[in-house]
Design an enzyme around this catalytic site. Structure first.
Site, PDB file in Angstrom:
ATOM      1  N   SER A 161      -3.449 -27.440 -17.554  1.00  0.00           N
ATOM      2  CA  SER A 161      -3.097 -25.839 -18.606  1.00  0.00           C
ATOM      3  C   SER A 161      -3.307 -24.650 -17.850  1.00  0.00           C
ATOM      4  CB  SER A 161      -3.141 -26.263 -19.877  1.00  0.00           C
ATOM      5  OG  SER A 161      -3.181 -25.393 -20.538  1.00  0.00           O
TER       6      SER A 161
ATOM      7  N   LYS B 129      -8.164 -27.519 -17.312  1.00  0.00           N
ATOM      8  CA  LYS B 129      -7.963 -26.194 -17.625  1.00  0.00           C
ATOM      9  C   LYS B 129      -8.369 -24.905 -16.241  1.00  0.00           C
ATOM     10  CE  LYS B 129      -7.242 -22.532 -20.121  1.00  0.00           C
ATOM     11  NZ  LYS B 129      -5.680 -23.088 -21.387  1.00  0.00           N
TER      12      LYS B 129
END
Length: 367
Positions: free
Chosen positions: A234, A165
């Site tokens: 992401s 992330k």
């Protein structure tokens, strides 16, 4: 001597704030909240800059787990790696996958060979002008190596999926950099998502020896021949550092699970999905005593605007983002082969697999 046991629990959600499935497992004793190391989720937002379903899901989970752990919600976020991927287009179904890890003194009967192991690490906070550039690549590479050590994995060949992330740029962050006399990689918040994803993926490639370490800023989003075969990144607005989760197999794990992977060369590469399933004893002729837990994949609209020589319009659609098209297409392909839409497919695969393709990993449980 095996030292850890990893558990994997896939739970459907009725919305980004639904924590009932996880709470039920905690109340029943199936999950000890103190053992939760990471949560990967798919939420039904648009996957863009303004997709606040990701932040909402993390907030709901942190708030629910806080009293169980005797921590504040903020402390829970620091302790557990939460990675929420927005966008469940097509047949993709919202869900979370919870990874637990606990120490064991002896191996359970019947456990042999390398089994699923998980490790987690974080980078320092980045300055806005560092996103999408060599600083993010280098710091990510260090965090990947730290996460490998945390997972008890020494050989890069045993790493099958690295979920990250990473941050993105906002107008405020761009202005803060400018006030210091620095320029960011882009002034577009949406474009910054790709820069951050790409640099993070290249950090994985450097850590695992998939590319050399002498990557420069200009290579990001340009040298698509440079990529990682196991990176999945992401980007989101809710953080300014990278959260790194390494999934692989290790002799030190006494887990009842195994993970394997393959690389999709394009968005319709069904053979690669089958290969990933076969790597963990599944597929058309599954080994007895095994079941699919989840599939994790990246989806990307090929940058040359074609798939196997035929033009597509994903990059030219001004109504729907190309990442949404890609998630729907790859999600449908994987769901058809897996027999379920409850799979983790994330859009935006810059430097994550070959251009237009992406890594695909499968986890199976052994009985």
């Amino acid at each position: 001597m095996r030292t850890t046991s990893v558990g994997v629990f896939k739970l459907a959600t009725r919305g980004p704030g639904d924590v009932s499935g996880l709470m039920d497992l905690i109340v029943s004793g199936a999950i000890n909240p103190a053992s939760i190391l990471a949560v990967l989720g798919k939420t039904e937002g648009n996957g863009g800059v303004n997709d606040f379903t990701r932040e909402y899901a993390v907030a709901a989970l942190s708030t629910a787990l806080a009293p169980k752990l005797g921590l504040t919600p903020h402390e829970v976020e620091q302790r557990i790696a939460f990675v929420m991927s927005g966008g469940t287009e097509g047949v993709l179904s919202p869900h979370i996958t919870v990874f637990t890890r606990r120490q064991v003194e002896t191996s359970p009967k019947g456990i042999s060979g390398k089994r699923l192991s998980i490790g987690m690490a974080q980078t320092r906070d980045f300055l806005p002008e560092e996103l999408g550039r060599s600083a993010q690549i280098a710091e990510t590479a260090k965090a990947v190596k730290a996460a490998m050590a945390d997972a008890g994995i020494t050989d890069p060949i045993d790493v099958h999926f690295v979920q990250i992330k990473c941050p993105l740029l906002t107008s405020e962050r761009v202005e803060a950099a400018a006030a210091r006399g620095n320029k960011t990689a882009t002034i577009s918040s949406y474009s910054s998502m790709a820069y951050s994803r790409g640099a993070s993926a290249l950090g994985v490639a450097v850590a695992l020896g998939e590319v050399t370490s002498d990557i420069c800023d200009e290579d990001v989003l340009r040298r698509y021949d440079l990529f990682s075969k196991v990176a999945s990144t992401s980007s989101g607005i809710e953080l300014m550092h990278n959260v790194v989760i390494v999934l692989g197999n290790s002799e030190t794990s006494a887990s009842a699970f195994e993970i394997g992977h393959a690389v999709m060369n394009d968005a319709i590469d069904a053979a690669a999905v089958v290969s990933a399933l076969q790597s963990v004893g599944l597929g058309a002729n599954p080994q007895p005593g095994r079941e699919l837990v989840n599939i994790f994949a990246k989806a990307e609209a090929s940058p040359d605007g074609s798939v196997r020589g035929f033009r597509h319009t994903m990059l030219e659609d001004t109504d729907i983002s190309s990442t949404r098209h890609a998630r729907a297409a790859v999600g449908g392909l994987i769901a058809g082969l897996a027999g379920t839409g409850v799979v983790y497919v994330s859009g935006g695969a810059e430097h994550q697999g070959p251009a237009g393709g992406g890594p695909v990993a499968a986890i199976s449980r052994l009985f």
